[in-house]
Motif scaffolding. Structure first.
Motif, PDB file in Angstrom:
ATOM      1  N   UNK A 178      40.516  59.893  25.906  1.00 23.85           N
ATOM      2  CA  UNK A 178      41.507  60.687  26.761  1.00 23.85           C
ATOM      3  C   UNK A 178      42.910  60.705  25.947  1.00 23.85           C
ATOM      4  N   UNK A 179      43.502  59.555  26.032  1.00 21.93           N
ATOM      5  CA  UNK A 179      44.865  59.082  25.352  1.00 21.93           C
ATOM      6  C   UNK A 179      45.005  60.036  24.077  1.00 21.93           C
ATOM      7  N   UNK A 180      44.183  60.028  23.360  1.00 21.95           N
ATOM      8  CA  UNK A 180      44.020  60.449  21.814  1.00 21.95           C
ATOM      9  C   UNK A 180      43.977  62.125  21.924  1.00 21.95           C
ATOM     10  N   UNK A 181      43.119  62.601  22.971  1.00 19.24           N
ATOM     11  CA  UNK A 181      43.033  63.925  23.102  1.00 19.24           C
ATOM     12  C   UNK A 181      44.183  64.777  23.719  1.00 19.24           C
ATOM     13  N   UNK A 182      44.930  64.051  24.555  1.00 22.61           N
ATOM     14  CA  UNK A 182      46.193  64.274  25.217  1.00 22.61           C
ATOM     15  C   UNK A 182      47.267  64.379  24.143  1.00 22.61           C
ATOM     16  N   UNK A 183      47.180  63.521  23.102  1.00 20.92           N
ATOM     17  CA  UNK A 183      48.244  63.492  21.986  1.00 20.92           C
ATOM     18  C   UNK A 183      47.861  64.809  21.191  1.00 20.92           C
ATOM     19  N   UNK A 184      46.413  65.113  21.056  1.00 23.23           N
ATOM     20  CA  UNK A 184      45.995  66.296  20.307  1.00 23.23           C
ATOM     21  C   UNK A 184      46.688  67.492  20.890  1.00 23.23           C
ATOM     22  N   UNK A 185      46.648  67.631  22.074  1.00 19.29           N
ATOM     23  CA  UNK A 185      46.938  68.787  22.929  1.00 19.29           C
ATOM     24  C   UNK A 185      48.723  68.879  22.866  1.00 19.29           C
ATOM     25  N   UNK A 186      49.207  67.749  22.337  1.00 13.36           N
ATOM     26  CA  UNK A 186      50.810  68.094  21.902  1.00 13.36           C
ATOM     27  C   UNK A 186      51.730  66.820  22.638  1.00 13.36           C
ATOM     28  N   UNK A 187      51.100  66.160  23.704  1.00 18.13           N
ATOM     29  CA  UNK A 187      51.824  65.234  24.220  1.00 18.13           C
ATOM     30  C   UNK A 187      52.105  63.790  23.480  1.00 18.13           C
ATOM     31  N   UNK A 188      53.393  63.478  23.542  1.00 18.38           N
ATOM     32  CA  UNK A 188      53.840  62.227  22.811  1.00 18.38           C
ATOM     33  C   UNK A 188      52.866  61.083  23.248  1.00 18.38           C
ATOM     34  N   UNK A 189      53.010  59.863  22.580  1.00 21.09           N
ATOM     35  CA  UNK A 189      51.971  58.800  22.890  1.00 21.09           C
ATOM     36  C   UNK A 189      52.767  58.133  24.374  1.00 21.09           C
ATOM     37  N   UNK A 190      53.710  58.247  24.505  1.00 20.24           N
ATOM     38  CA  UNK A 190      54.367  57.723  25.886  1.00 20.24           C
ATOM     39  C   UNK A 190      53.732  58.685  26.935  1.00 20.24           C
ATOM     40  N   UNK A 191      53.737  59.997  26.845  1.00 20.28           N
ATOM     41  CA  UNK A 191      53.536  60.970  27.799  1.00 20.28           C
ATOM     42  C   UNK A 191      51.918  60.677  28.105  1.00 20.28           C
ATOM     43  N   UNK A 192      51.300  60.492  26.786  1.00 18.73           N
ATOM     44  CA  UNK A 192      49.761  60.548  27.193  1.00 18.73           C
ATOM     45  C   UNK A 192      49.210  59.295  27.665  1.00 18.73           C
ATOM     46  N   UNK A 193      50.213  58.002  27.496  1.00 17.69           N
ATOM     47  CA  UNK A 193      49.816  56.853  28.183  1.00 17.69           C
ATOM     48  C   UNK A 193      50.008  57.133  29.886  1.00 17.69           C
ATOM     49  N   UNK A 194      51.147  57.802  29.972  1.00 16.34           N
ATOM     50  CA  UNK A 194      51.385  57.729  31.539  1.00 16.34           C
ATOM     51  C   UNK A 194      50.398  58.731  32.230  1.00 16.34           C
ATOM     52  N   UNK A 195      50.015  59.710  31.603  1.00 15.43           N
ATOM     53  CA  UNK A 195      49.142  60.648  32.008  1.00 15.43           C
ATOM     54  C   UNK A 195      47.659  60.084  32.363  1.00 15.43           C
ATOM     55  N   UNK A 196      47.396  59.093  31.636  1.00 17.94           N
ATOM     56  CA  UNK A 196      46.043  58.492  31.436  1.00 17.94           C
ATOM     57  C   UNK A 196      46.167  57.664  32.494  1.00 17.94           C
ATOM     58  N   UNK A 197      47.031  56.697  32.747  1.00 18.54           N
ATOM     59  CA  UNK A 197      47.310  55.967  33.977  1.00 18.54           C
ATOM     60  C   UNK A 197      47.252  56.608  35.239  1.00 18.54           C
ATOM     61  N   UNK A 198      48.126  57.629  35.155  1.00 20.85           N
ATOM     62  CA  UNK A 198      48.333  58.462  36.398  1.00 20.85           C
ATOM     63  C   UNK A 198      46.924  58.882  36.905  1.00 20.85           C
ATOM     64  N   UNK A 199      46.029  59.499  35.983  1.00 16.69           N
ATOM     65  CA  UNK A 199      44.485  59.866  36.535  1.00 16.69           C
ATOM     66  C   UNK A 199      43.873  58.536  37.052  1.00 16.69           C
ATOM     67  N   UNK A 200      43.848  57.442  36.585  1.00 17.52           N
ATOM     68  CA  UNK A 200      43.305  56.494  37.079  1.00 17.52           C
ATOM     69  C   UNK A 200      43.778  55.972  38.491  1.00 17.52           C
ATOM     70  N   UNK A 201      45.055  55.852  38.647  1.00 19.10           N
ATOM     71  CA  UNK A 201      45.789  55.670  39.846  1.00 19.10           C
ATOM     72  C   UNK A 201      45.560  56.693  41.199  1.00 19.10           C
ATOM     73  N   UNK A 202      45.591  57.944  40.606  1.00 17.14           N
ATOM     74  CA  UNK A 202      45.195  58.778  41.443  1.00 17.14           C
ATOM     75  C   UNK A 202      43.692  58.716  42.222  1.00 17.14           C
TER      76      UNK A 202
END
Length: 331
Positions: free
Chosen positions: A255-279
């Motif tokens: 998921x993190x790598x795919x988020x980076x493929x979509x244009x997110x920075x590594x930091x943004x991708x990691x935060x989004x990945x954690x966000x989805x789990x926490x939700x």
């Protein structure tokens, strides 16, 4: 990453999605030539989860000498696999609730080749066995006794992985009459490592002895390609730490790598990945989760949360020529 400054930017509920008890802190760090003002980073570079300075130093030694990223990540994590004082990886790892030390590891290269071992016993370096699976067989995963037999055939030596310290800790745990699997109390220090070499090629490795006192046979995310580790040489790489079951449910590193493929920075991708789990785990206070990522340009990012704890993702002041980029947790 030769000389790294301790940087932190603390903020309560940084990404705006965590409930009040959590204070999430994050930091961004400079790279080899102090490129803190350069959004493209630099190479070569190596990052790893947690505070494993010696492992990072070994990997950097390989890269600085012109070695490739695959050799760097393998040799880097092997440092922790061989350390009996690290009770969460390899030799000296805490056992399952029946007293068995079982190891999981995987490795992945720039071409998408990968190898993995799960529930491996009596072998000190599961990451190296995983590499042999990748290079010497048509398979990706070998498990249990089959993986162990394959290791012996490849020249690996049998060793008793249960040290006296881990044995005594296990016996003390049994005395509590808590015959259940504790979540991220005794064991949270899986090492995941990502690297880019001078040719701009990415590789990654992940290795662990798993959750302390787990149910016999349990396997987490660490040896699962796409969960504990994923590398795409066109985009970037990611690795995970924390409760493996939660990482597997979201195929976290992929998921993190795919988020980076979509244009997110590594930091943004990691935060989004954690966000989805926490939700999906609102109200839970018994687990942690974190991701570490690097993109093709050499930018890095990391994010780790645990309800009720304060976490910092930081780069610790290191020795010359020793890159350190670690998750570090302190209550």
């Amino acid at each position: 990453m030769r000389r790294r400054k301790f940087l932190k930017n603390s903020t309560a509920a940084t990404a705006g999605f965590i409930s009040a008890p959590l204070i999430a802190s994050q930091g961004r760090s400079a790279t080899a030539q102090d490129t803190s003002n350069n959004p493209k980073g630099s190479i070569p570079i190596v990052v790893c989860t947690w505070n494993f300075e010696k492992a990072s130093a070994k990997a950097w030694e390989v890269l600085e000498a012109g070695g490739n990223s695959l050799d760097a990540v393998e040799q880097g994590v092997m440092v922790e696999e061989a350390d009996p004082n690290n009770q969460t990886v390899g030799y000296g790892g805490r056992p399952d609730r029946d007293g068995n030390v079982t190891l999981d590891a995987c490795i992945m290269d720039k071409d998408g080749n990968c190898g993995s071992v799960v529930y491996l016993q009596n072998i000190k370096h599961p990451v190296s066995v995983a590499r042999k699976v990748m290079e010497e067989t048509p398979h990706i995963i070998l498990a249990g006794k089959g993986a162990e037999q394959f290791a012996y055939e490849q020249g690996f030596k049998k060793i008793d992985l249960l040290t006296e310290k881990s044995r005594q800790d296990w016996k003390n745990w049994l005395k509590k009459s808590e015959y259940k699997t504790p979540i991220n109390i005794e064991n949270h220090d899986t090492i995941g490592m990502l690297a880019i070499d001078r040719n701009g090629n990415l590789s990654g490795a992940c290795t662990t002895s798993g959750m302390a006192y787990k149910v016999n046979g349990r396997v987490g995310d660490s040896p699962i390609i796409g969960a504990g580790l994923f590398v795409d040489n066109e985009v970037g790489a990611a690795t995970a730490t924390g409760v493996g079951e939660e990482v597997i449910r979201t195929v976290g590193s992929f998921l993190i790598v795919e988020l980076m493929r979509q244009g997110k920075s590594p930091q943004e991708a990691c935060e989004e990945g954690v966000k989805r789990i926490m939700q999906k785990n609102k109200g839970r206070k018994d687990f942690q989760i974190g991701f570490l990522a690097i993109n093709k340009a050499g930018e890095t990012g990391g994010y780790c949360v645990h309800p009720g704890f304060t976490y910092r993702q930081y780069s610790q002041e290191g020795h010359d020529n020793v890159p350190v980029n670690s998750f570090y947790a302190k209550k």
